[in-house]
Scaffold this active site. Structure first.
Site, short mmCIF file in Angstrom:
data_model
loop_
_atom_site.label_atom_id
_atom_site.label_comp_id
_atom_site.label_asym_id
_atom_site.label_seq_id
_atom_site.Cartn_x
_atom_site.Cartn_y
_atom_site.Cartn_z
N HIS A 369 0.84 -1.21 0.00
CA HIS A 369 0.00 0.00 0.00
C HIS A 369 0.87 1.25 0.00
O HIS A 369 1.88 1.31 0.68
CB HIS A 369 -0.93 0.00 1.22
CG HIS A 369 -2.18 -0.79 1.01
ND1 HIS A 369 -3.39 -0.20 0.70
CD2 HIS A 369 -2.40 -2.12 1.01
CE1 HIS A 369 -4.31 -1.14 0.55
NE2 HIS A 369 -3.73 -2.31 0.73
N ALA A 388 -8.19 7.33 -7.20
CA ALA A 388 -9.59 7.74 -7.01
C ALA A 388 -9.94 7.84 -5.53
O ALA A 388 -10.65 8.76 -5.10
CB ALA A 388 -10.51 6.75 -7.71
N GLU A 389 -9.43 6.90 -4.74
CA GLU A 389 -9.75 6.91 -3.31
C GLU A 389 -9.15 8.13 -2.61
O GLU A 389 -9.83 8.81 -1.83
CB GLU A 389 -9.23 5.61 -2.67
CG GLU A 389 -10.03 4.39 -3.08
CD GLU A 389 -9.28 3.08 -2.88
OE1 GLU A 389 -9.86 2.03 -3.19
OE2 GLU A 389 -8.11 3.12 -2.45
N GLN A 390 -7.89 8.41 -2.89
CA GLN A 390 -7.26 9.55 -2.23
C GLN A 390 -7.91 10.86 -2.67
O GLN A 390 -8.10 11.79 -1.87
CB GLN A 390 -5.75 9.55 -2.50
CG GLN A 390 -5.05 8.34 -1.87
CD GLN A 390 -3.58 8.57 -1.59
OE1 GLN A 390 -3.14 9.72 -1.46
NE2 GLN A 390 -2.83 7.49 -1.46
N ALA A 424 -9.32 2.93 5.12
CA ALA A 424 -10.28 2.98 4.00
C ALA A 424 -10.74 4.42 3.86
O ALA A 424 -11.66 4.87 4.54
CB ALA A 424 -11.45 2.05 4.26
N VAL A 425 -10.08 5.16 2.97
CA VAL A 425 -10.32 6.60 2.90
C VAL A 425 -11.74 6.93 2.49
O VAL A 425 -12.25 8.00 2.82
CB VAL A 425 -9.31 7.28 1.94
CG1 VAL A 425 -7.90 7.15 2.47
CG2 VAL A 425 -9.40 6.72 0.54
#
Length: 469
Positions: A369, A388-390, A424-425
């Site tokens: 990660h 995309a998550e960040q 888990a952002v």
């Protein structure tokens, strides 16, 4: 690879709204099984007498002999029971499961069925057990049943219920090609689409519980009162679910020789009175329900992970666990089925593989990660999922001061624990992530290892929900 054939998930927690006509809260579907004259009998060319669904509890077939009591029980259904039920139900749109050879021996009853406007579905050629019948023979019987049914009634049947099925029955019903629906399933309270050889077939589930067949079993209904109570309670639960926004269908199974007896028929009348006292009740034939469902909820092809090739599966899901395609490979190589065609099911199986992997393998997933808002993000070298998550948490638009603090905390965390900070952002905003980093950096490594693994599995679940929308 192992592929599990049964669908243990169905619609899941949230069932689709059937949108029954008129906004009905429940669809009540009554089946009359017409089997009298189609049962096992030496006179019908069978090897033994009938032994199923009669007043004789525990009856056994009589090889090579006729059974007078058994035959006369069935005769009662045709001679008296049918007409009693007909008087009660003639004003309702019910479905008859008609055994073709029984219908052929019942011209007056068939005329009465048609006069009442009832749907007559096929109940197969004969009322026999197909458990050990070769598939080619069963297929021939289905074809003969359709031909005989058409000759007797003037119309081919559009519904099919074999009843005493083999494991081939549903596939053969699909392959026959002319049925709007099949009913050899007890798997749901709503119709559903079954796919056979790439082609959809509508299934309209039947019932073994709200069924007078339980009068003929050792543990079942003893009196009409018990039958009525069960029907009423079933109706009330389903009606309440409909009022709460999740309407269902209620199937009721009747047999002329069973429910047609006077001591049981009153239960049917009491149930009809109970159901009619409620608003929003749609009495319908199975064909009515099937046609409505096909129009309202037509088959929609969708991606099914359990049916993908290994290469395609790994290509699509290999990045769910960061830079660890071996998770997807092991999932595909193991048992998969319909339960893994949902995000929740596939996430659970991936988590299972992750939990049972070696300590070194799990640690490697953690180390794979990236730092949050770290150098890889600045260099635009994150995976598409991580990018995309960040971005969803605003980590792609930090101030210089915020970035410096994230970098400091990342370095401190990694130096202490040996793997990057993982969260888990999508479950948090920027402030929440920052607070979690400051709080967790002080934990001992054993605690953080367990938390990091939980977060990895949560990230996988969220990614799958996005991938399988």
């Amino acid at each position: 690879m192992m592929r599990y054939s049964r669908d243990m998930r169905g619609y899941g927690e949230n069932t689709p709204d059937p949108q029954w006509p008129g906004g009905a809260k429940i669809a009540v579907q009554i089946v009359m099984n017409y089997e009298e004259g189609g049962e096992n009998s030496i006179e019908h060319g069978d090897n033994a007498s009938e032994a199923f669904l009669s007043e004789i509890i525990g009856a056994q077939p009589w090889p090579g002999q006729r059974h007078w009591n058994m035959e006369s029980i069935y005769d009662y259904g045709a001679r008296a029971g049918f007409w009693r039920l007909h008087r009660m139900l003639k004003d309702l749109p019910i479905t008859v499961y008609g055994v073709a050879t029984a219908l052929e021996r019942a011209p007056e009853q068939v005329a009465a069925m048609q006069g009442a406007g009832w749907e007559i579905a096929t109940h197969g050629l004969k009322w026999i057990d197909y458990r050990d019948v070769p598939p080619e023979v069963e297929a021939e019987h289905i074809a003969k049943a359709v031909r005989l049914h058409t000759a007797v009634t003037g119309e081919r049947p559009l519904g099919f219920y074999q009843g005493r099925t083999s494991m081939n029955t549903v596939a053969l019903g699909c392959e026959e090609g002319g049925f709007v629906y099949l009913a050899d399933t007890i798997a749901d309270d709503l119709p559903y689409w079954h796919v056979h050889d790439g082609k959809p077939q509508l299934m309209v589930p039947y019932t073994m519980d709200a069924n007078d067949m339980r009068f003929s079993s050792g543990q079942g209904f003893g009196t009409g009162v018990e039958f009525f109570d069960y029907l009423r309670d079933s109706f009330d639960v389903l009606y309440a679910e409909g009022q709460a926004g999740a309407p269902k269908m209620m199937s009721i199974g009747l047999h002329c020789r069973l429910a047609g007896r006077p001591g049981r028929a009153m239960a049917i009348q009491r149930f009809l009175d109970h159901a009619r006292a409620h608003e929003g009740v749609w009495f319908a034939s199975r064909l009515d329900i099937a046609r409505h469902w096909a129009e309202t909820h037509p088959y929609q092809p969708r991606q099914r992970p359990s049916e993908m090739t290994r290469d395609d599966f790994v290509a699509k899901f290999g990045s769910i666990y960061e830079h660890s395609p071996w998770i997807a490979e092991r999932v595909w190589d193991g048992e998969m089925g319909a339960i893994h065609d949902s995000a929740e099911g596939l996430a659970a199986r991936m988590a299972q593989v992750f939990r049972t992997s070696s300590d070194a393998e799990r640690l490697a997933v953690l180390i794979a990660h990236p730092d949050l808002a770290g150098k890889l993000a600045l260099a635009k070298r994150l995976t598409a999922d991580s990018t995309a998550e960040q971005a969803s948490a605003g980590l792609d638009s930090l101030t210089d001061e915020e970035r410096a603090d994230f970098t400091r905390l990342n370095d401190e965390y990694t130096a202490k624990h040996g793997f990057p900070f993982i969260i888990a952002v999508r479950d948090h905003d920027k402030a929440g992530i920052h607070n979690a980093m400051r709080r967790r950096v002080g934990n001992d490594t054993q605690t953080e290892r367990a938390e990091a693994e939980r977060q990895v599995m949560r990230i996988g679940e969220l990614r799958l929900k996005e991938a399988l929308k």
